[in-house]
Design a protein around this motif. Structure first.
Motif, mmCIF file in Angstrom:
data_model
loop_
_atom_site.group_PDB
_atom_site.id
_atom_site.type_symbol
_atom_site.label_atom_id
_atom_site.label_comp_id
_atom_site.label_asym_id
_atom_site.label_seq_id
_atom_site.Cartn_x
_atom_site.Cartn_y
_atom_site.Cartn_z
ATOM 1 N N SER A 243 -7.096 8.588 7.896
ATOM 2 C CA SER A 243 -7.179 8.011 6.642
ATOM 3 C C SER A 243 -7.752 8.956 5.460
ATOM 4 C CB SER A 243 -8.274 6.851 6.583
ATOM 5 O OG SER A 243 -8.019 5.869 7.707
ATOM 6 N N GLN A 244 -8.738 9.808 5.769
ATOM 7 C CA GLN A 244 -9.065 10.740 5.021
ATOM 8 C C GLN A 244 -8.253 11.603 4.353
ATOM 9 O OE1 GLN A 244 -12.953 12.798 5.302
ATOM 10 N NE2 GLN A 244 -13.356 11.693 7.184
ATOM 11 N N LEU A 245 -7.268 12.186 5.531
ATOM 12 C CA LEU A 245 -6.132 13.025 5.115
ATOM 13 C C LEU A 245 -5.202 12.265 3.981
ATOM 14 C CD1 LEU A 245 -5.516 14.461 8.549
ATOM 15 C CD2 LEU A 245 -6.333 15.750 6.466
ATOM 16 N N ILE A 246 -4.925 11.017 4.414
ATOM 17 C CA ILE A 246 -3.970 10.380 3.522
ATOM 18 C C ILE A 246 -4.782 10.460 2.001
ATOM 19 C CG2 ILE A 246 -2.660 8.380 2.987
ATOM 20 C CD1 ILE A 246 -1.868 8.483 5.792
ATOM 21 N N ASN A 247 -5.960 9.890 2.016
ATOM 22 C CA ASN A 247 -6.552 9.709 0.892
ATOM 23 C C ASN A 247 -6.476 10.915 -0.010
ATOM 24 O OD1 ASN A 247 -7.299 7.231 1.103
ATOM 25 N ND2 ASN A 247 -9.085 7.251 2.049
ATOM 26 N N ARG A 248 -6.820 12.205 0.763
ATOM 27 C CA ARG A 248 -6.883 13.552 -0.071
ATOM 28 C C ARG A 248 -5.249 13.705 -0.674
ATOM 29 N NH1 ARG A 248 -9.707 18.153 -0.059
ATOM 30 N NH2 ARG A 248 -8.736 19.586 -1.266
ATOM 31 N N VAL A 249 -4.272 13.260 -0.015
ATOM 32 C CA VAL A 249 -2.858 13.497 -0.457
ATOM 33 C C VAL A 249 -2.997 12.514 -1.817
ATOM 34 C CG1 VAL A 249 -0.333 12.813 -0.073
ATOM 35 C CG2 VAL A 249 -1.896 13.930 1.881
ATOM 36 N N ARG A 267 7.942 6.116 12.432
ATOM 37 C CA ARG A 267 8.696 5.571 13.440
ATOM 38 C C ARG A 267 8.590 3.958 13.540
ATOM 39 N NH1 ARG A 267 10.333 9.732 17.917
ATOM 40 N NH2 ARG A 267 10.319 11.492 16.545
ATOM 41 N N VAL A 268 9.466 3.126 13.790
ATOM 42 C CA VAL A 268 9.439 1.781 13.921
ATOM 43 C C VAL A 268 8.484 1.264 14.922
ATOM 44 C CG1 VAL A 268 11.625 1.005 12.710
ATOM 45 C CG2 VAL A 268 11.547 1.311 15.208
ATOM 46 N N ASN A 269 8.560 2.224 16.196
ATOM 47 C CA ASN A 269 7.494 1.805 17.193
ATOM 48 C C ASN A 269 6.090 2.244 17.036
ATOM 49 O OD1 ASN A 269 8.361 4.329 17.703
ATOM 50 N ND2 ASN A 269 9.223 3.883 19.872
ATOM 51 N N ASN A 270 5.879 2.968 16.163
ATOM 52 C CA ASN A 270 4.498 3.675 15.829
ATOM 53 C C ASN A 270 3.783 2.777 15.143
ATOM 54 O OD1 ASN A 270 2.273 5.567 15.438
ATOM 55 N ND2 ASN A 270 3.630 7.060 14.797
ATOM 56 N N LYS A 271 3.246 1.625 15.656
ATOM 57 C CA LYS A 271 2.636 0.563 14.846
ATOM 58 C C LYS A 271 1.052 1.235 14.414
ATOM 59 C CE LYS A 271 5.678 -1.997 15.304
ATOM 60 N NZ LYS A 271 6.536 -2.553 14.373
ATOM 61 N N GLU A 272 0.417 2.033 15.300
ATOM 62 C CA GLU A 272 -0.958 2.529 14.991
ATOM 63 C C GLU A 272 -0.720 3.230 13.535
ATOM 64 O OE1 GLU A 272 -2.052 5.802 17.513
ATOM 65 O OE2 GLU A 272 -3.990 5.140 17.425
ATOM 66 N N ALA A 273 0.142 4.078 13.376
ATOM 67 C CA ALA A 273 0.523 4.796 12.132
ATOM 68 C C ALA A 273 0.704 3.797 10.850
ATOM 69 C CB ALA A 273 1.416 5.898 12.366
ATOM 70 N N GLU A 274 1.656 2.901 11.464
ATOM 71 C CA GLU A 274 2.165 1.993 10.208
ATOM 72 C C GLU A 274 0.958 1.220 9.828
ATOM 73 O OE1 GLU A 274 5.572 -0.317 11.360
ATOM 74 O OE2 GLU A 274 5.304 -1.676 9.441
ATOM 75 N N ARG A 275 -0.133 0.565 10.772
ATOM 76 C CA ARG A 275 -1.118 -0.168 10.217
ATOM 77 C C ARG A 275 -2.053 0.711 9.429
ATOM 78 N NH1 ARG A 275 -2.347 -1.683 15.441
ATOM 79 N NH2 ARG A 275 -3.898 -0.116 15.709
ATOM 80 N N LEU A 276 -2.130 1.975 9.677
ATOM 81 C CA LEU A 276 -2.977 2.846 8.914
ATOM 82 C C LEU A 276 -2.319 2.644 7.156
ATOM 83 C CD1 LEU A 276 -5.183 5.221 8.445
ATOM 84 C CD2 LEU A 276 -3.290 6.643 9.689
ATOM 85 N N TYR A 277 -1.204 3.006 7.271
ATOM 86 C CA TYR A 277 -0.447 3.290 6.053
ATOM 87 C C TYR A 277 -0.682 1.794 5.057
ATOM 88 C CZ TYR A 277 1.410 7.247 8.368
ATOM 89 O OH TYR A 277 1.621 8.435 9.106
ATOM 90 N N THR A 278 -0.336 0.738 5.868
ATOM 91 C CA THR A 278 -0.228 -0.485 5.311
ATOM 92 C C THR A 278 -2.001 -0.788 4.723
ATOM 93 O OG1 THR A 278 -0.175 -1.746 7.354
ATOM 94 C CG2 THR A 278 1.621 -1.461 6.010
ATOM 95 N N ARG A 279 -2.765 -0.572 5.641
ATOM 96 C CA ARG A 279 -4.056 -0.868 5.118
ATOM 97 C C ARG A 279 -4.408 -0.139 4.014
ATOM 98 N NH1 ARG A 279 -8.092 1.927 6.818
ATOM 99 N NH2 ARG A 279 -7.062 2.864 8.492
ATOM 100 N N ILE A 280 -4.115 1.199 3.899
ATOM 101 C CA ILE A 280 -4.341 2.105 2.771
ATOM 102 C C ILE A 280 -3.741 1.631 1.596
ATOM 103 C CG2 ILE A 280 -4.003 4.382 1.772
ATOM 104 C CD1 ILE A 280 -4.834 5.555 4.530
ATOM 105 N N GLY A 281 -2.408 0.970 1.544
ATOM 106 C CA GLY A 281 -1.885 0.179 0.577
ATOM 107 C C GLY A 281 -0.305 0.735 0.550
#
Ligand SMILES: CC(C)(COP(=O)(O)OP(=O)(O)OC[C@H]1O[C@@H](n2cnc3c(N)ncnc32)[C@H](O)[C@@H]1OP(=O)(O)O)[C@@H](O)C(=O)NCCC(=O)NCCS
Length: 304
Positions: A243-249, A267-281
């Protein structure tokens, strides 16, 4: 169809060709991954292609007007060939022109290449049909998520952990290479060679070691930033570092007036990453499918 001429891309045809590709890129039904959207961006990509664009790119011409394009980008290091196209402007002769472009490449494929890869939106049904009929199998599907500058939520999280998020420096190279996947579109050294004002590598550091990084490119001619790679060492996950890395971007990219949105593929099966991105907005935009053909089993041959 008999009037259609296939020939190598030349310097004289470059401007018309990049405009043609750009017009295809802006439509989901004809979009192909790896080339950009604007004529300027596409031109710079083709000019830097290896081997040279005259060797690697074909155009189809109908009565003096460009109606098709297919390029190849060879990564000798990965023994992989990436296909840039085909792009065809006419629905009527789409398949015929596409097959002709694919067949002409037969003589140009280096012998040591094991895999041919291509990726496009699942809305590009013409490409899907032609490639699937010719021994290409889907090996990956990725959602494209975007964050619009207008919808940026102000709550950028600040973690209390002792993680230093900063620009990459050359002494990070060994740690970075260990974290970066070997099969990635750009190898570790390629990422480093691309760094400049607009292509940035941000690392997360703990105990003098890089334990995560994000690499992103800001495309001035296309008006957006693309997060190309994000990785956090497995033992440091779920502590807010991603999250910190994305916030920096978000902070770095939206400093530029012309960056209207930030894009990321997951990746459509990378639910962990997708959740992270959607949580950030980030919000889902579309799905890119990637196909490959094993050239050791199915050498480049006539296309049907
Ligand atoms: C995707 C990836 C980068 C996420 O990195 P990360 O550092 O684990 O990400 P975060 O810790 O910020 O977020 C992960 C989860 O931990 C939670 N979390 C964040 N801070 C936390 C904390 N201090 N304590 C506990 N959990 C926390 C987050 O809420 C998030 O939960 P959610 O998924 O339910 O929203 C990482 O899993 C990774 O490297 N995966 C392999 C490569 C990859 O898939 N890259 C992305 C390609 S698109």
């Amino acid at each position: 169809m008999s009037e259609i001429i296939i020939r190598n891309l030349s310097e004289e045809s470059m401007e018309e060709t990049v405009k043609f590709i750009s017009s295809c890129q802006t439509v989901d039904e004809s979009f192909i991954a790896w080339l950009g959207y604007s004529p300027e961006e596409i031109k710079s990509q083709l000019m830097n292609i290896t081997p040279s664009f005259t060797e690697s790119c074909l155009i189809a011409i109908d009565r003096g007007v460009i109606c098709g394009f297919l390029g190849i980008y060879v990564s000798e290091e990965q023994s992989v060939l990436r296909l840039l196209g085909p792009y065809v402007s006419t629905q009527k002769s789409w398949t015929e022109i596409a097959l002709k472009l694919l067949s002409v490449f037969k003589a140009k494929i280096p012998k040591n290449i094991n895999l041919a890869k291509v990726a496009f939106y699942d809305a590009n049904v013409n490409c899907k049909r032609v490639y699937e009929a010719n021994y290409f199998n889907v090996y990956n599907a990725e959602k494209t998520l975007i964050m619009d500058k207008k919808s940026l939520i102000s709550a950028l999280e600040v973690s209390s952990q002792k993680i230093n998020v900063r620009y990459y420096k050359s002494s990070d190279f060994d740690d970075f290479i260990k974290l970066h996947p070997r099969t990635a579109y750009f190898t570790g050294p390629e990422v480093i060679s691309r760094l400049n004002q607009y292509n940035q590598l941000i690392v997360a550091e703990a105990d003098n070691h890089v334990i995560g990084y994000v690499y992103f490119e800001m495309l001035i001619s296309d008006g957006y930033a693309e997060i190309c790679f994000l990785n956090v060492s497995s033992e440091f996950r779920s502590r807010g570092i991603g999250s910190q890395l994305i916030n920096r971007v978000i902070i770095e990219a939206f400093k530029y007036d012309w960056v209207n949105h930030i894009q990321i593929s997951v990746r459509v099966n990378n639910k962990e990453a997708e959740r992270l991105y959607t949580r950030i907005g980030f919000e889902e935009k579309n799905v890119i499918i990637a196909l490959q053909r094993d050239l050791k089993v199915y050498p480049w041959g006539d296309f049907t």
